[in-house]
Every structure is written in C-alpha cells, then in structure tokens.
Design an enzyme around this catalytic site. Structure first.
Site, PDB file in Angstrom:
ATOM      1  N   ARG A  89       0.827  -1.212   0.000  1.00  0.00           N
ATOM      2  CA  ARG A  89       0.000   0.000   0.000  1.00  0.00           C
ATOM      3  C   ARG A  89       0.853   1.250   0.000  1.00  0.00           C
ATOM      4  O   ARG A  89       0.314   2.346  -0.035  1.00  0.00           O
ATOM      5  CB  ARG A  89      -0.871   0.005   1.256  1.00  0.00           C
ATOM      6  CG  ARG A  89      -2.313  -0.425   1.018  1.00  0.00           C
ATOM      7  CD  ARG A  89      -2.998  -0.478   2.379  1.00  0.00           C
ATOM      8  NE  ARG A  89      -4.399  -0.211   2.303  1.00  0.00           N
ATOM      9  CZ  ARG A  89      -5.336  -1.172   2.371  1.00  0.00           C
ATOM     10  NH1 ARG A  89      -5.015  -2.432   2.449  1.00  0.00           N
ATOM     11  NH2 ARG A  89      -6.607  -0.839   2.336  1.00  0.00           N
ATOM     12  N   ARG A 134     -17.400  -4.143  10.895  1.00  0.00           N
ATOM     13  CA  ARG A 134     -16.140  -3.396  10.880  1.00  0.00           C
ATOM     14  C   ARG A 134     -16.398  -1.940  11.214  1.00  0.00           C
ATOM     15  O   ARG A 134     -17.084  -1.242  10.461  1.00  0.00           O
ATOM     16  CB  ARG A 134     -15.491  -3.495   9.491  1.00  0.00           C
ATOM     17  CG  ARG A 134     -14.796  -4.813   9.232  1.00  0.00           C
ATOM     18  CD  ARG A 134     -14.244  -4.896   7.837  1.00  0.00           C
ATOM     19  NE  ARG A 134     -13.359  -3.790   7.477  1.00  0.00           N
ATOM     20  CZ  ARG A 134     -12.620  -3.760   6.375  1.00  0.00           C
ATOM     21  NH1 ARG A 134     -12.665  -4.775   5.526  1.00  0.00           N
ATOM     22  NH2 ARG A 134     -11.857  -2.729   6.115  1.00  0.00           N
TER      23      ARG A 134
HETATM   24  P1  ADP Z   1     -10.043  -1.937   2.671  1.00  0.00           P
HETATM   25  O1  ADP Z   1      -9.259  -2.301   1.456  1.00  0.00           O
HETATM   26  O2  ADP Z   1     -11.519  -2.118   2.511  1.00  0.00           O
HETATM   27  O3  ADP Z   1      -9.681  -0.594   3.249  1.00  0.00           O
HETATM   28  P2  ADP Z   1      -8.500  -3.805   4.279  1.00  0.00           P
HETATM   29  O4  ADP Z   1      -9.146  -4.911   4.998  1.00  0.00           O
HETATM   30  O5  ADP Z   1      -7.579  -4.121   3.149  1.00  0.00           O
HETATM   31  O6  ADP Z   1      -9.723  -2.919   3.832  1.00  0.00           O
HETATM   32  O7  ADP Z   1      -7.683  -2.892   5.306  1.00  0.00           O
HETATM   33  C1  ADP Z   1      -8.259  -2.381   6.475  1.00  0.00           C
HETATM   34  C2  ADP Z   1      -7.278  -1.456   7.180  1.00  0.00           C
HETATM   35  O8  ADP Z   1      -6.116  -2.192   7.598  1.00  0.00           O
HETATM   36  C3  ADP Z   1      -6.726  -0.306   6.341  1.00  0.00           C
HETATM   37  O9  ADP Z   1      -7.581   0.822   6.307  1.00  0.00           O
HETATM   38  C4  ADP Z   1      -5.387  -0.020   7.066  1.00  0.00           C
HETATM   39  O10 ADP Z   1      -5.591   0.738   8.225  1.00  0.00           O
HETATM   40  C5  ADP Z   1      -4.933  -1.406   7.481  1.00  0.00           C
HETATM   41  N1  ADP Z   1      -4.043  -2.008   6.456  1.00  0.00           N
HETATM   42  C6  ADP Z   1      -4.342  -3.060   5.645  1.00  0.00           C
HETATM   43  N2  ADP Z   1      -3.315  -3.333   4.820  1.00  0.00           N
HETATM   44  C7  ADP Z   1      -2.343  -2.421   5.116  1.00  0.00           C
HETATM   45  C8  ADP Z   1      -1.042  -2.139   4.604  1.00  0.00           C
HETATM   46  N3  ADP Z   1      -0.525  -2.866   3.600  1.00  0.00           N
HETATM   47  N4  ADP Z   1      -0.344  -1.125   5.140  1.00  0.00           N
HETATM   48  C9  ADP Z   1      -0.827  -0.389   6.139  1.00  0.00           C
HETATM   49  N5  ADP Z   1      -2.042  -0.572   6.659  1.00  0.00           N
HETATM   50  C10 ADP Z   1      -2.808  -1.576   6.162  1.00  0.00           C
END
Ligand code: ADP
Length: 190
Positions: A89, A134
């Site tokens: 990300r 969530r």
């Molecule tokens: P969505 O794609 O619907 O936002 P995710 O389940 O992928 O949901 O992620 C939920 C939360 O988890 C994000 O908003 C972030 O806070 C955290 N998160 C997930 N993946 C990462 C990542 N690669 N780096 C930093 N934070 C992450």
C-alpha cells in the site's frame, strides 16, 4: 511461482475476488486487513497497535506491516503462488516485497487493479458496514479518509508497476462473475 498483487481502493472488491481466484488458480490468499482483524479479535499486541490506526482510517506503519507480511509468507512453503490483497500500500512496502521475494527466487508477476469510481466505493462500504461489523466501514468520515489515504499514499504504486510493465487495470463494476472473468483474462496471459 505466480504471485499477484490485487490492487484497488477500499471497497473495490479485492477480498471478494481474491477468494474466488485463490480456488480457481490454487494460490494462497494473504489479506493484510484480515490478518490485522484476526489480531484485533484475539487481542494481541499487534492487534492493539493496528486498531489504533485502522479505526481512524490510517495506514498501519510500514515496518509493522512488512514484518507481518513476511511472516505470513514464510508460513507457506512450496506453494504455487500468492495473491496479495491490501499489500503493498506504500512505495516502501512495494520495495520491501521485491527484496523479500527475491530471497525466495521469485517476484510479483503482475499487479491487477480493480477500477471503481469514488462515489460507488463510499456507497459499497457503507452498505458493507451494515453487516460486516467493521467499525471502519460504519463511519462515512473514516471511509472518506481511507479513500484519501489511498490517493495520497497508495495510488502511486500504479506508476511503480506500470514502469516495469506489470500493471493491468480491470473494470471493477459489474457482477462478481463478470469481474472474475476480466481478472482471469489477465491471469491466463501471465
Ligand atoms: P479496505 O481495502 O476495505 O480498506 P483492508 O481490509 O484491506 O480494507 O484494510 C483495512 C485497514 O487495515 C486499512 O484501512 C489499514 O488501516 C490497514 N491495512 C491493511 N493493509 C495495510 C497495509 N498494507 N499497510 C498499512 N495498513 C494496512
């Protein structure tokens, strides 16, 4: 190994499609969001830390996320490949993934992005929030912040993979089956 990064803004449908594709192509699905939520549920130290960021719609710090991702990958030896969902990300995460996969003599074959307009994303996430439990889906301000963080920090990864001819964009609006078809067309050429 065929390793795929499934990419796109929050609510684009990455998790849904990753579940279908992992069965279809016999790949291991790693969702960083799911791993964080598992840790939150089980009240681990990682969960407590992650929750303080996730509830505000912010990213969990790179170092924490990268270490967690590497540990998840290490748990799966001798697999056909991985579908990474929600990772990388940030550019630092993309670079760390490159370095880490190299130590395993493999790489990211492709980043496949689900493209969905912002107004549709907000509506989808609010709808999901009614049943997902969530907290980050229930609050429109948190949702908007997640989308903002996506454009500020994550969207640049399109250029990162495009430069290396590894980026593929797919229309993320349609039925689940239609979108799986579109993704499969890309995967079948890899
Ligand atoms: P969505 O794609 O619907 O936002 P995710 O389940 O992928 O949901 O992620 C939920 C939360 O988890 C994000 O908003 C972030 O806070 C955290 N998160 C997930 N993946 C990462 C990542 N690669 N780096 C930093 N934070 C992450």
């Amino acid at each position: 190994m065929v390793n795929i990064v499934l990419f796109g803004p929050p609510g684009a449908g990455k998790g849904t499609q990753a579940e279908v594709l992992k069965n279809k192509y016999d790949l291991v699905h790693i969702s960083t969001g799911d791993v964080f939520r598992y840790n939150i549920k089980n009240k681990t130290d990682l969960g407590t830390l992650a929750k303080s960021y996730i509830d505000k719609g912010q990213l969990v710090p790179d170092e924490v996320t990268i270490n967690m991702l590497n540990a998840e990958v290490e748990q799966h030896q001798k697999v056909k490949g991985f579908i990474f969902d929600g990772f990388p990300r940030t550019e630092a995460q993309a670079e760390a993934l490159e370095v880490f996969l190299k130590t395993k003599n493999t790489d990211v074959k492709a980043m496949i992005a689900l493209e969905v307009a912002d107004d549709i994303l907000v509506a989808r996430l609010l709808e999901r929030g009614k049943t997902s439990g969530r907290p980050d889906d229930a609050d429109e301000e948190v949702i908007k912040n997640r989308i903002k963080v996506y454009y500020d920090e994550t969207a640049i990864l399109k250029g990162y993979y495009e430069k290396q001819n590894r980026y593929h964009g797919v229309d993320g609006v349609g039925s689940i089956n239609e979108i799986t078809e579109r993704l499969s067309k890309v995967i079948d050429t890899l």
